[in-house]
Write an enzyme that holds these catalytic residues in place. Structure first.
Site, mmCIF file in Angstrom:
data_model
loop_
_atom_site.group_PDB
_atom_site.id
_atom_site.type_symbol
_atom_site.label_atom_id
_atom_site.label_comp_id
_atom_site.label_asym_id
_atom_site.label_seq_id
_atom_site.Cartn_x
_atom_site.Cartn_y
_atom_site.Cartn_z
ATOM 1 N N ASP A 135 31.412 50.303 44.512
ATOM 2 C CA ASP A 135 31.944 49.330 43.635
ATOM 3 C C ASP A 135 30.983 48.198 43.443
ATOM 4 O O ASP A 135 30.065 47.680 44.018
ATOM 5 C CB ASP A 135 32.984 48.541 44.710
ATOM 6 C CG ASP A 135 34.074 47.626 43.894
ATOM 7 O OD1 ASP A 135 34.097 47.907 42.660
ATOM 8 O OD2 ASP A 135 34.462 46.580 44.523
ATOM 9 N N HIS A 142 32.748 36.710 36.676
ATOM 10 C CA HIS A 142 33.288 36.845 38.300
ATOM 11 C C HIS A 142 32.243 36.529 39.413
ATOM 12 O O HIS A 142 32.678 35.880 40.328
ATOM 13 C CB HIS A 142 33.807 38.308 38.543
ATOM 14 C CG HIS A 142 34.046 38.532 39.895
ATOM 15 N ND1 HIS A 142 35.325 38.135 40.532
ATOM 16 C CD2 HIS A 142 33.496 39.297 40.817
ATOM 17 C CE1 HIS A 142 35.378 38.466 41.839
ATOM 18 N NE2 HIS A 142 34.653 39.174 42.015
ATOM 19 N N GLU A 207 41.703 42.765 42.831
ATOM 20 C CA GLU A 207 40.540 42.797 41.960
ATOM 21 C C GLU A 207 40.652 43.489 40.961
ATOM 22 O O GLU A 207 40.902 44.813 41.075
ATOM 23 C CB GLU A 207 39.191 43.011 42.830
ATOM 24 C CG GLU A 207 39.068 41.761 43.644
ATOM 25 C CD GLU A 207 37.330 41.775 44.268
ATOM 26 O OE1 GLU A 207 36.732 42.846 44.007
ATOM 27 O OE2 GLU A 207 36.938 40.925 44.513
ATOM 28 N N GLU A 209 39.801 45.681 38.199
ATOM 29 C CA GLU A 209 38.463 46.452 37.644
ATOM 30 C C GLU A 209 38.683 47.600 36.941
ATOM 31 O O GLU A 209 39.997 48.251 36.821
ATOM 32 C CB GLU A 209 37.820 47.028 39.053
ATOM 33 C CG GLU A 209 37.644 45.800 40.143
ATOM 34 C CD GLU A 209 36.584 46.312 41.170
ATOM 35 O OE1 GLU A 209 35.895 47.312 40.962
ATOM 36 O OE2 GLU A 209 36.336 45.376 42.311
ATOM 37 N N ASP A 241 40.868 46.728 43.754
ATOM 38 C CA ASP A 241 40.223 46.630 44.763
ATOM 39 C C ASP A 241 40.748 45.573 45.722
ATOM 40 O O ASP A 241 40.208 44.532 45.821
ATOM 41 C CB ASP A 241 38.668 46.367 44.515
ATOM 42 C CG ASP A 241 37.700 46.272 45.582
ATOM 43 O OD1 ASP A 241 37.981 46.844 46.837
ATOM 44 O OD2 ASP A 241 36.813 45.591 45.717
ATOM 45 N N ARG A 245 40.340 37.912 51.731
ATOM 46 C CA ARG A 245 39.520 36.950 51.751
ATOM 47 C C ARG A 245 38.816 36.473 52.830
ATOM 48 O O ARG A 245 37.639 35.992 53.014
ATOM 49 C CB ARG A 245 39.742 35.910 50.637
ATOM 50 C CG ARG A 245 40.096 36.388 49.244
ATOM 51 C CD ARG A 245 38.874 37.113 48.552
ATOM 52 N NE ARG A 245 39.338 37.651 47.039
ATOM 53 C CZ ARG A 245 38.445 38.415 46.592
ATOM 54 N NH1 ARG A 245 37.496 39.103 47.076
ATOM 55 N NH2 ARG A 245 38.870 39.112 45.103
ATOM 56 N N GLN A 248 36.974 38.572 54.719
ATOM 57 C CA GLN A 248 35.637 39.030 54.175
ATOM 58 C C GLN A 248 34.823 37.922 54.361
ATOM 59 O O GLN A 248 33.470 37.994 54.397
ATOM 60 C CB GLN A 248 35.911 39.109 52.426
ATOM 61 C CG GLN A 248 34.798 39.289 51.576
ATOM 62 C CD GLN A 248 35.278 39.399 50.264
ATOM 63 O OE1 GLN A 248 36.308 39.137 49.463
ATOM 64 N NE2 GLN A 248 34.180 39.564 49.307
ATOM 65 N N LYS A 261 37.818 45.159 52.578
ATOM 66 C CA LYS A 261 38.205 45.985 51.495
ATOM 67 C C LYS A 261 38.481 47.573 51.621
ATOM 68 O O LYS A 261 38.565 48.224 50.862
ATOM 69 C CB LYS A 261 37.001 45.891 50.506
ATOM 70 C CG LYS A 261 37.138 44.541 49.708
ATOM 71 C CD LYS A 261 35.731 44.300 49.145
ATOM 72 C CE LYS A 261 35.645 43.015 48.318
ATOM 73 N NZ LYS A 261 36.051 42.773 46.931
ATOM 74 N N THR A 265 42.531 51.041 48.332
ATOM 75 C CA THR A 265 42.267 50.910 46.973
ATOM 76 C C THR A 265 43.174 51.621 46.086
ATOM 77 O O THR A 265 43.579 52.760 46.487
ATOM 78 C CB THR A 265 40.813 51.231 46.828
ATOM 79 O OG1 THR A 265 39.709 50.697 47.558
ATOM 80 C CG2 THR A 265 40.188 50.783 45.209
ATOM 81 N N THR A 368 35.247 43.235 39.723
ATOM 82 C CA THR A 368 36.242 42.499 38.916
ATOM 83 C C THR A 368 36.006 42.071 37.628
ATOM 84 O O THR A 368 34.957 41.397 37.183
ATOM 85 C CB THR A 368 36.770 41.166 40.037
ATOM 86 O OG1 THR A 368 36.938 41.427 41.184
ATOM 87 C CG2 THR A 368 37.776 40.505 39.136
ATOM 88 N N GLU A 382 39.543 33.382 42.047
ATOM 89 C CA GLU A 382 39.246 32.564 41.118
ATOM 90 C C GLU A 382 40.359 31.856 40.513
ATOM 91 O O GLU A 382 39.865 30.641 40.285
ATOM 92 C CB GLU A 382 38.563 33.732 39.953
ATOM 93 C CG GLU A 382 37.196 34.432 40.250
ATOM 94 C CD GLU A 382 37.293 35.382 39.385
ATOM 95 O OE1 GLU A 382 37.551 36.813 39.632
ATOM 96 O OE2 GLU A 382 36.423 35.315 38.535
HETATM 97 CA CA CA Z 1 35.430 44.820 43.730
#
Ligand code: CA
Length: 435
Positions: A135, A142, A207, A209, A241, A245, A248, A261, A265, A368, A382
């Site tokens: 990834d 981003h 996310e 992507e 993805d 948070r 993370q 993560k 996915t 992202t 975001e």
């Molecule tokens: Ca990602």
């Protein structure tokens, strides 16, 4: 760069393909499907139908020069097909165009309808056995937006403009669109708490992507020079993805994402080929004045003039309340891949520049995709500024992060004047509580 298979005037005798938002005859993406409870096998999306490749082979429609590629594309995993590279893939796509477009002969048109299944009756599987999943972090917007939440003064890491940065992610938990998302457990430490606590994430996010299917790839110890990288990019899909948070934020220092993560996915199940996307190649966006030039191993004139991609990605949210009221999903953002700071060829060249081998069926995520303006930011992190300013929905609800029952839907579309727009099909997933 383009040929008769991209001609916008060409139509399909499969009526639902004409004007189809994703799968007109100019697209013809490859995938793996199962009809009812039958065995998975290779197929091609055309309008609201799927062409059954084993059945088309049996009917003698894919013999001669394309037979080897067709046999590889008919299998329950498409790794061998991805290994064949651009020539056989393009030849098979061209034959399929002959069969499914208005240039098909009357005897072909008479035989093919038996080989088509309604997509609504089919289950889509992962198109390949994914050996490795990497990834990237290729959207500078981003990277800036997420960096600002942690380091307001220096949001971009110092390496960002010199190399496409990435982490090795988890391939075992990549699943096709429609797989439910079980809210993951993990350690998270809310601000103000002195120790972390274990439990379901309170900051579940998506996310948006672009996914990249690799083929053929390189041997261990070999590199793929930037000028050859395009020959190893077989096709594209959408990647969600999913990210926790709070997990993370706690676990990521000093190493990268782990449980935040690796729980799931989601990808859109069709491989939209490099050939189908040819009309939507664009020059790489010029770097702002003052930015360093890419290092030598990532610089290629052809890649700079043709290595960008104009694909619009959008994310929609459907909540339990919205579904109960019969309200359609609401779009949260839309962004183009033309804003990415690094090209896909640069990702391939950099990934292999130290001798790491890529294999057919490896998957890349772009990172992202966020546009410069807030309407194009590709994650809730975001849009809600780290959860501080919740997003207001038309239903009257608000979201800082995802709630149980929320369904996230990604779509993508490539459009350009003079060409038939093509799409990727959906990538969707609904949040459920752990068992
Ligand atoms: Ca990602």
């Amino acid at each position: 760069m383009t040929d008769h298979t991209h001609d916008a005037k060409r139509r399909s005798w499969v009526v639902s393909a004409n004007g189809h938002p994703d799968f007109p005859v100019q697209n013809l993406p490859f995938g793996v499907f199962a009809l009812h409870a039958e065995r998975p096998r290779g197929g091609v999306a055309i309008g609201d139908e799927i062409l059954d490749l084993p059945a088309a082979l049996e009917a003698g429609l894919l013999d001669g020069a394309v037979q080897d590629a067709a046999e590889a594309a008919a299998r329950p995993t498409l790794n061998r097909f991805l290994d064949l590279g651009a020539g056989p893939r393009a030849a098979l796509r061209e034959r399929l165009f002959e069969i499914l477009s208005d240039e098909a002969t009357a005897p072909v048109r008479a035989r093919v309808p038996r080989l088509l299944h309604r997509a609504a009756d089919c289950t889509l599987h992962l198109p390949a056995a994914i050996g490795d999943f990497t990834d990237f972090f290729a959207s500078i917007q981003h990277a800036t937006n997420s960096g600002q939440l942690l380091r307001p003064d220096t949001p971009l890491p110092p390496n960002y403009k010199y190399q496409p940065i990435a982490y090795h992610s988890r391939s075992s938990s990549v699943r096709p669109s429609g797989t439910p998302l079980q809210r993951p457990n993990g350690l998270r430490k809310p601000a103000g708490d002195s120790v972390p606590g274990f439990g379901p994430t309170r900051a579940l996010d998506y996310e948006m992507e672009l996914g990249v299917w690799i083929g053929p790839g390189n041997g261990l110890g070999e590199t793929i020079p930037i000028a050859e990288a395009h020959a190893h990019i077989a096709g594209f899909c959408l990647v969600n993805d999913w990210s926790a948070r709070d997990i993370q934020a706690w676990e990521c220092q000093p190493l990268g994402p782990f449980l935040a993560k690796n729980f799931l996915t989601s990808i859109s199940p069709w491989i939209v080929t490099t050939e189908a996307l040819r009309p939507f190649r664009v020059p790489q966006a010029p770097r702002p004045a003052g930015d360093p030039a890419p290092p030598h191993h990532l610089w290629c004139e052809f890649d700079q003039t043709h290595g960008g991609l104009a694909v619009e990605l959008e994310v929609l949210l459907s909540t339990r309340v919205m579904r109960a009221r019969g309200v359609p999903a609401q779009r949260l953002s839309r962004a183009s891949t033309r804003h990415l700071y690094w090209t896909v060829a640069q990702m391939v060249a950099h990934h292999t520049s130290g001798g790491c081998n890529l294999a057919p069926g490896d998957l890349f995520g772009s990172g992202t995709v966020s546009a410069p303006e807030p309407e194009g930011w590709g994650s809730l992190l975001e849009l809600s500024r780290g959860g501080r300013t919740p997003v207001h929905l038309a239903s009257g609800e608000t979201r800082s992060f995802l709630e149980d029952g929320d369904e996230v839907i990604f779509r993508a579309r490539a459009a350009r004047d003079g060409f038939a727009p093509i799409g990727f099909g959906e990538c969707r997933g609904m949040v459920v509580m752990p068992h």
